[in-house]
Structures are given as C-alpha cells and as structure tokens.
Design an enzyme around this catalytic site. Structure first.
Site, PDB file in Angstrom:
ATOM      1  N   ASP A 241      -2.426   8.287   8.126  1.00 48.56           N
ATOM      2  CA  ASP A 241      -3.252   7.485   8.973  1.00 48.56           C
ATOM      3  C   ASP A 241      -2.402   6.548   9.795  1.00 48.56           C
ATOM      4  O   ASP A 241      -1.477   7.102  10.454  1.00 48.56           O
ATOM      5  CB  ASP A 241      -4.248   6.457   8.076  1.00 48.56           C
ATOM      6  CG  ASP A 241      -3.471   5.510   7.218  1.00 48.56           C
ATOM      7  OD1 ASP A 241      -2.016   5.089   7.588  1.00 48.56           O
ATOM      8  OD2 ASP A 241      -3.884   4.628   6.195  1.00 48.56           O
TER       9      ASP A 241
ATOM     10  N   HIS B 141       0.344   4.479   7.452  1.00 49.46           N
ATOM     11  CA  HIS B 141       1.222   5.100   6.050  1.00 49.46           C
ATOM     12  C   HIS B 141       1.807   6.288   6.337  1.00 49.46           C
ATOM     13  O   HIS B 141       0.964   7.403   6.892  1.00 49.46           O
ATOM     14  CB  HIS B 141       0.209   5.138   4.629  1.00 49.46           C
ATOM     15  CG  HIS B 141      -0.498   3.755   4.696  1.00 49.46           C
ATOM     16  ND1 HIS B 141      -1.724   3.348   5.164  1.00 49.46           N
ATOM     17  CD2 HIS B 141      -0.020   2.638   4.300  1.00 49.46           C
ATOM     18  CE1 HIS B 141      -1.848   2.307   4.793  1.00 49.46           C
ATOM     19  NE2 HIS B 141      -0.890   1.520   4.041  1.00 49.46           N
TER      20      HIS B 141
ATOM     21  N   SER C 298       0.864  -1.089  -0.168  1.00 45.71           N
ATOM     22  CA  SER C 298       0.016  -0.031   0.054  1.00 45.71           C
ATOM     23  C   SER C 298       0.869   1.319   0.003  1.00 45.71           C
ATOM     24  O   SER C 298       0.075   2.399  -0.496  1.00 45.71           O
ATOM     25  CB  SER C 298      -0.927  -0.084   1.021  1.00 45.71           C
ATOM     26  OG  SER C 298      -0.366  -0.109   2.240  1.00 45.71           O
TER      27      SER C 298
END
Ligand SMILES: *[C@@H]1O[C@H](CO)[C@@H](O)[C@H](O)[C@H]1NC(C)=O
Length: 264
Positions: A233, A236, A37
């Site tokens: 977040d 990340h 991600s």
C-alpha cells in the site's frame, strides 16, 4: 508517520521454559514482538482505530487470507519466526509460553510503559534482542505524493530525520551490549535491508489502490504481478526481505544478523 514505520523486534531466549520436545526445535524457545503495523498480526482488529487491515486486498497472498496484517502476505515478523523454526506464526496476544506479538498499527497500543513489561521479560530470561531502525519513510508512496520531491525520488528532509534517528539508535544498541554482559543486542538497519543491490532507489509505487491515509481501498484489485512491487500500500512494504535474518551486506545488521544472534 515516523511511528507508523517504527519497528522494534525482540527475539528472546527464555531459558528453562521449553518443556515440550518437538521434532525440530526452534532456534530460541520464545519469540516476543514489539512494533507497529509492520509486524501487527491482527492486534488492531480489536482496537477502536481506523488503522485496520482486516479487509481485502490485504492478505491476498497469505495462507489464511485476511488477518489484519498490513501487507499482502507474511510480515517481517512472520518470516523471521519461520527462519527461527517456529512451526506457527506468533498470534496476536498469544500465550506467553511461545511468544507474544504486541505489534500494533497504533505503535504503542500493545504495551504500556507503566506496565513494566520490558523489565518483566528480562526477569523471565529475555537475553537476545534485535532492534530495528527506521526505514526510509521519505521514499514511501504516500509520503512522496504528499510532499514536493523537488524532482528527486524521495523526500530528503524526511529521510534526513530518519538518518539522524538511526545514527543515534545504533550507538545506543552498542552501549547496551557493553553494559549488559549476559544479554546480546543487535541493530538491524532497515534502510539497508530495503535497499536494492547497488543502492538504486526503490520503485515507490503502491501495488494496491490507496486511499488518502495510505491504506488500500477496501476490496480493490491489487497489482497482478506482486513480485515486481516493493510497497503493497502507500506505507507498508511487501514482506520480501530475508536480510534481517541472513544479512546480505555488512551494513544490514550490527553486530549480528538474527541467525547469528539466535546461535550465540
Ligand atoms: C544503514 O545502511 C546505510 C546503507 O545502506 C548506511 O548508509 C547507514 O549508515 C547505515 N546506518 C547505520 C546507523 O549504520
């Protein structure tokens, strides 16, 4: 969790494939990405998974807004691509003439072992490869809130596992350089590039309001002064680091930063 933050970035040089002459050519003709991600540019939007970032406040500082990137703005892959001189961001599943972004929050969903694509890329001329180690996952806001820090800023047992992994990965990259004279590999130390100057621990609070799984609550209002946050977040980081491309410390990249790798 380890897979969540594992990033492999592959910079390739596909000789003879560049036929278009553009005003300023990128440093390398093609740029392929494998990862999770941290470099997903929207691949997970089309996958059956809860790991999606296709809603605000993700993308709040990205020119095209919400795209599936798991951060407020550009990803590491985007920033490195711009440094390399690519005029556009490498889209998910782009045409193989300029590069492909296989980055997916499912970590392995983009490319499968049995497809043999790694070898295929080598056969096509892939010769410059940057391999990222793991970041200090034990310092991410979500991990810190999930375990007992015992008064320390980070979860040491998690970071110890990260260190063991990275300490094994770097010699592996060194070995690849020894065994393959026509290909060049480099190890990017993600622990080092996410460290503040002087080695102070990162301020590990998220900028957005996070839900249980560490992702932003949809449509929640993120922190207004995003330059002061390290994490967007719970998992990340904001893509603020230029250090994989231009190393700031000799620890950041070994033996080359990506700028030097591209010039070899
Ligand atoms: C990565 O960098 C950190 C310092 O920032 C260092 O302690 C560690 O040994 C480095 N890891 C490797 C595998 O070189």
């Amino acid at each position: 969790m380890a897979r969540e933050l594992f990033l492999v970035l592959i910079v390739l040089e596909l000789i003879h494939l560049l036929t278009l002459v553009v005003d300023s050519e990128p440093q390398v003709p093609c740029y392929f990405l494998f990862g999770d991600s941290l470099v997903d540019s929207g691949n997970n939007n089309g996958f059956r998974t809860a790991a999606k970032a296709n809603y605000p406040p993700y993308g709040i500082d990205f020119p095209q807004g919400v795209s599936g990137r798991f951060t407020n703005g550009r990803t590491y892959a985007d920033i490195i691509g711009q440094f390399l001189g690519f005029p556009n961001f490498i889209p998910p599943y782009a045409t193989v003439t300029t590069g492909v972004n296989y980055g997916s929050a499912s970590a392995s969903a983009g490319i499968r072992e049995e497809s043999g694509s790694h070898l295929t890329l080598y056969k096509l001329g892939a010769r410059k490869i940057a391999v990222f180690g793991l970041a200090h996952i034990g310092c991410t806001p979500t991990v810190v809130t999930r375990f007992d820090t015992e008064g320390k800023p980070c979860i040491e047992s998690v970071n110890d596992a990260v260190t063991r992994f990275n300490d094994g990965l770097k010699p592996l990259v060194d070995g690849l350089n020894r065994d393959n004279s026509e290909a060049r590999f480099t190890f990017i130390n993600f622990t080092s590039i996410l460290e503040l100057q002087g080695g102070a621990p990162l301020p590990n609070f998220p900028c957005c309001q996070v839900r249980e799984d560490g992702q932003c609550i949809p449509n929640s209002i993120p922190c207004p002064i995003r330059a002061s946050s390290i994490f967007f977040d719970g998992l990340h980081p904001m893509a603020i680091a230029t250090r994989p491309y231009n190393a700031l410390s000799p620890m950041d990249a070994s033996p080359y930063d990506i700028n030097h790798l591209a010039q070899l």
